[in-house]
Write an enzyme that holds these catalytic residues in place. Structure first.
Site, PDB file in Angstrom:
ATOM      1  N   ARG A  56       0.837  -1.215   0.000  1.00  0.00           N
ATOM      2  CA  ARG A  56       0.000   0.000   0.000  1.00  0.00           C
ATOM      3  C   ARG A  56       0.866   1.258   0.000  1.00  0.00           C
ATOM      4  O   ARG A  56       0.533   2.271  -0.602  1.00  0.00           O
ATOM      5  CB  ARG A  56      -0.972  -0.009   1.193  1.00  0.00           C
ATOM      6  CG  ARG A  56      -1.750   1.278   1.332  1.00  0.00           C
ATOM      7  CD  ARG A  56      -3.008   1.184   2.185  1.00  0.00           C
ATOM      8  NE  ARG A  56      -2.948   0.306   3.316  1.00  0.00           N
ATOM      9  CZ  ARG A  56      -2.245   0.535   4.436  1.00  0.00           C
ATOM     10  NH1 ARG A  56      -1.526   1.637   4.561  1.00  0.00           N
ATOM     11  NH2 ARG A  56      -2.260  -0.337   5.423  1.00  0.00           N
ATOM     12  N   TYR A 109     -17.001  15.724 -15.896  1.00  0.00           N
ATOM     13  CA  TYR A 109     -17.539  14.357 -15.833  1.00  0.00           C
ATOM     14  C   TYR A 109     -18.581  14.293 -14.705  1.00  0.00           C
ATOM     15  O   TYR A 109     -18.332  14.793 -13.600  1.00  0.00           O
ATOM     16  CB  TYR A 109     -16.388  13.370 -15.593  1.00  0.00           C
ATOM     17  CG  TYR A 109     -16.872  11.992 -15.222  1.00  0.00           C
ATOM     18  CD1 TYR A 109     -17.770  11.304 -16.040  1.00  0.00           C
ATOM     19  CD2 TYR A 109     -16.450  11.375 -14.049  1.00  0.00           C
ATOM     20  CE1 TYR A 109     -18.239  10.046 -15.687  1.00  0.00           C
ATOM     21  CE2 TYR A 109     -16.904  10.109 -13.695  1.00  0.00           C
ATOM     22  CZ  TYR A 109     -17.807   9.448 -14.520  1.00  0.00           C
ATOM     23  OH  TYR A 109     -18.261   8.216 -14.164  1.00  0.00           O
ATOM     24  N   ASP A 181      -7.846  18.189 -15.067  1.00  0.00           N
ATOM     25  CA  ASP A 181      -8.109  16.800 -15.428  1.00  0.00           C
ATOM     26  C   ASP A 181      -7.759  16.666 -16.912  1.00  0.00           C
ATOM     27  O   ASP A 181      -8.425  17.236 -17.779  1.00  0.00           O
ATOM     28  CB  ASP A 181      -9.591  16.480 -15.159  1.00  0.00           C
ATOM     29  CG  ASP A 181      -9.930  15.020 -15.437  1.00  0.00           C
ATOM     30  OD1 ASP A 181      -9.282  14.413 -16.301  1.00  0.00           O
ATOM     31  OD2 ASP A 181     -10.865  14.510 -14.804  1.00  0.00           O
ATOM     32  N   LYS A 206      -8.951   5.461 -19.204  1.00  0.00           N
ATOM     33  CA  LYS A 206      -9.279   5.903 -20.564  1.00  0.00           C
ATOM     34  C   LYS A 206      -8.087   5.704 -21.509  1.00  0.00           C
ATOM     35  O   LYS A 206      -7.635   4.601 -21.683  1.00  0.00           O
ATOM     36  CB  LYS A 206      -9.761   7.350 -20.498  1.00  0.00           C
ATOM     37  CG  LYS A 206     -10.854   7.585 -19.430  1.00  0.00           C
ATOM     38  CD  LYS A 206     -12.099   6.775 -19.730  1.00  0.00           C
ATOM     39  CE  LYS A 206     -13.259   7.001 -18.808  1.00  0.00           C
ATOM     40  NZ  LYS A 206     -13.147   6.603 -17.423  1.00  0.00           N
TER      41      LYS A 206
HETATM   42  O1  P1T Z   1     -13.956   6.108 -13.930  1.00  0.00           O
HETATM   43  P1  P1T Z   1     -12.766   6.618 -13.194  1.00  0.00           P
HETATM   44  O2  P1T Z   1     -11.490   5.942 -13.586  1.00  0.00           O
HETATM   45  O3  P1T Z   1     -12.968   6.676 -11.725  1.00  0.00           O
HETATM   46  O4  P1T Z   1     -12.528   8.132 -13.674  1.00  0.00           O
HETATM   47  C1  P1T Z   1     -13.422   9.169 -13.427  1.00  0.00           C
HETATM   48  C2  P1T Z   1     -13.263  10.236 -14.490  1.00  0.00           C
HETATM   49  C3  P1T Z   1     -12.506  11.347 -14.205  1.00  0.00           C
HETATM   50  N1  P1T Z   1     -12.330  12.334 -15.116  1.00  0.00           N
HETATM   51  C4  P1T Z   1     -12.876  12.250 -16.337  1.00  0.00           C
HETATM   52  C5  P1T Z   1     -12.670  13.366 -17.312  1.00  0.00           C
HETATM   53  C6  P1T Z   1     -13.635  11.139 -16.702  1.00  0.00           C
HETATM   54  O5  P1T Z   1     -14.153  11.094 -17.931  1.00  0.00           O
HETATM   55  C7  P1T Z   1     -13.845  10.104 -15.749  1.00  0.00           C
HETATM   56  C8  P1T Z   1     -14.676   8.895 -16.058  1.00  0.00           C
HETATM   57  N2  P1T Z   1     -15.518   9.053 -17.166  1.00  0.00           N
HETATM   58  C9  P1T Z   1     -16.382   8.113 -17.646  1.00  0.00           C
HETATM   59  C10 P1T Z   1     -16.539   6.895 -17.104  1.00  0.00           C
HETATM   60  C11 P1T Z   1     -17.183   8.531 -18.814  1.00  0.00           C
HETATM   61  O6  P1T Z   1     -17.805   7.692 -19.485  1.00  0.00           O
HETATM   62  O7  P1T Z   1     -17.176   9.742 -19.103  1.00  0.00           O
END
Ligand code: P1T
Length: 389
Positions: A56, A109, A181, A206
């Site tokens: 961790r 998001y 972001d 992504k």
């Molecule tokens: O899903 P996660 O890995 O927890 O990430 C969140 C997140 C943060 N910032 C942006 C710009 C994002 O697009 C996302 C997650 N987005 C999707 C799951 C979506 O379909 O837009």
């Protein structure tokens, strides 16, 4: 490879963190091993072996990924988490206190807004939303208790841009932290720290992972104090990326440059196709000259990415019929994988955003978001054509 910083993006994406180890007893692996051990033995009570105690806190596979990502964002430090939202939560807990105020882009998001509005608000964090395409509105949103500005550029799902350099001048002037972001462009196309941001966050689920098979998040910073605070919280909270997921992400990154070139090439062709289609009323893609911030997109990033949004003429039922007729595109949330994904933000990714807010910022019922994959673009266009028909 001494002085790794002098190499180009693709070279760093392949080699940083994974240079063969030729020391006595080492095996010269060209791919970092998956260190599954949760704990590390030591010979002397007060001397952890090579700094490793417990996974961790620190793990060799995760560390390889953190150093690779840091080099790609031109950052001094990198940290990786079990999801993008875990990364975001840890940043907020590490850098803010109850009572602090955040100025955030009104197009984010949906899950990030839910985190701000439904979770952190319960602990005394205050957030107000502004249209950050207008830099002066960011400055006007600052209050005496503001500590942080949070933007996505391009934003999800409306692909709005904010001028990162201009906003960083404002945050610097007011002594605030600027978080960007960078999920939509990845470090291949945009490096917010070079433009003045203090903290970069990613959903590595992504483009960075790139294959829709591993969830993850990342934080990149240059400031040693921020790094220490975020690292302390990462260990204390525990939302770390597992060794196996770190390995998958490392594997994905090696083709980031190649993939993004192809995502973008396909996205531009699809954007042009949709823009000329009689059943489409509007196409939003920063690579189109019609995008209101096309010039800014060209100056602050080296590419436009692979996500676009468009509005279908008709009703929400027409939009649903169109989406359900597609066969090559998967009707699914998420983005950034090699396969093309398509979705309806009002019902899917942004359903947690209240309808009146969606209407106010432009997430209409018939807005469709496309994550263009790296398939043959002719097949993608033929699929869109038959479904629009
Ligand atoms: O899903 P996660 O890995 O927890 O990430 C969140 C997140 C943060 N910032 C942006 C710009 C994002 O697009 C996302 C997650 N987005 C999707 C799951 C979506 O379909 O837009």
């Amino acid at each position: 490879m001494a002085n790794i910083k002098k190499y180009g993006f693709a070279t760093k994406a392949i080699h940083v963190g994974e240079q063969p180890d030729f020391r006595e007893g080492a095996t010269g692996d060209v791919v970092v091993p998956i260190h599954l051990s949760t704990t590390f033995a030591r010979k002397k009570v007060s001397e952890p072996t090579a700094g490793y105690e417990y996974t961790r806190s620190l793990n060799p596979t995760r560390k390889a990924l953190e150093s690779k990502l840091a080099s790609l964002e031109n950052a001094e430090y990198g940290l990786v988490f079990s999801s993008g939202l875990a990364a975001e939560s840890t940043v907020l807990l590490a850098l803010l206190n109850p009572g602090d105020h955040i100025v955030a882009f009104d197009d984010l998001y949906g899950g990030t807004k839910r985190l701000f509005n439904q979770v952190f608000s319960n602990f005394g964090f205050e957030v107000s939303y502004v249209d950050a395409t207008d830099t002066s509105l960011v400055e006007n949103g600052i209050k005496p208790n503001t500590k942080l500005v949070w933007i996505e550029s391009p934003s999800n799902p409306l692909l709005k841009l904010s001028d990162i350099k201009a906003i960083s001048e404002i945050t610097r002037k007011h002594g605030l932290i600027l978080v960007v972001d960078n999920t939509f462009l990845s470090p291949y196309f945009q490096k917010p720290l070079d433009l003045g941001a203090d903290v970069v966050v990613h959903s590595s689920t992504k483009y960075i992972g790139g294959h829709s098979d591993v969830l993850g998040g990342a934080v990149l910073v240059n400031n040693a104090t921020y790094y220490e605070r975020i690292q302390y919280h990462q260990n204390a909270i525990g939302a770390v990326l597992s060794p196996f997921d770190s390995y998958l992400t490392l594997r994905g990154i090696k083709t980031l440059a190649l993939r993004l070139e192809k995502h973008q090439e396909n996205a531009l062709k699809i954007a042009h196709y949709l823009a000329s289609h009689p059943k489409v009323s509007k196409v939003i893609y920063p690579g189109l000259e019609s995008h209101p911030q096309h010039e800014l997109a060209k100056t602050q990033a080296s590419g436009f990415g692979g996500v676009l949004s468009f509005e279908i003429k008709g009703t929400i039922t027409d939009a649903e019929h169109f989406l359900e007729k597609l066969t090559v595109f998967a009707l699914a949330e998420s983005l950034g994988g090699v396969e093309s994904l398509i979705e309806l933000p009002s019902i899917m990714t942004h359903s947690s955003v209240a309808k009146e807010i969606r209407d106010q910022i432009g997430i209409t019922d018939t807005l469709v978001r496309v994550s263009v994959g790296i398939e043959d673009v002719e097949d993608l266009i033929a699929d869109l054509a038959q479904a629009l028909e």
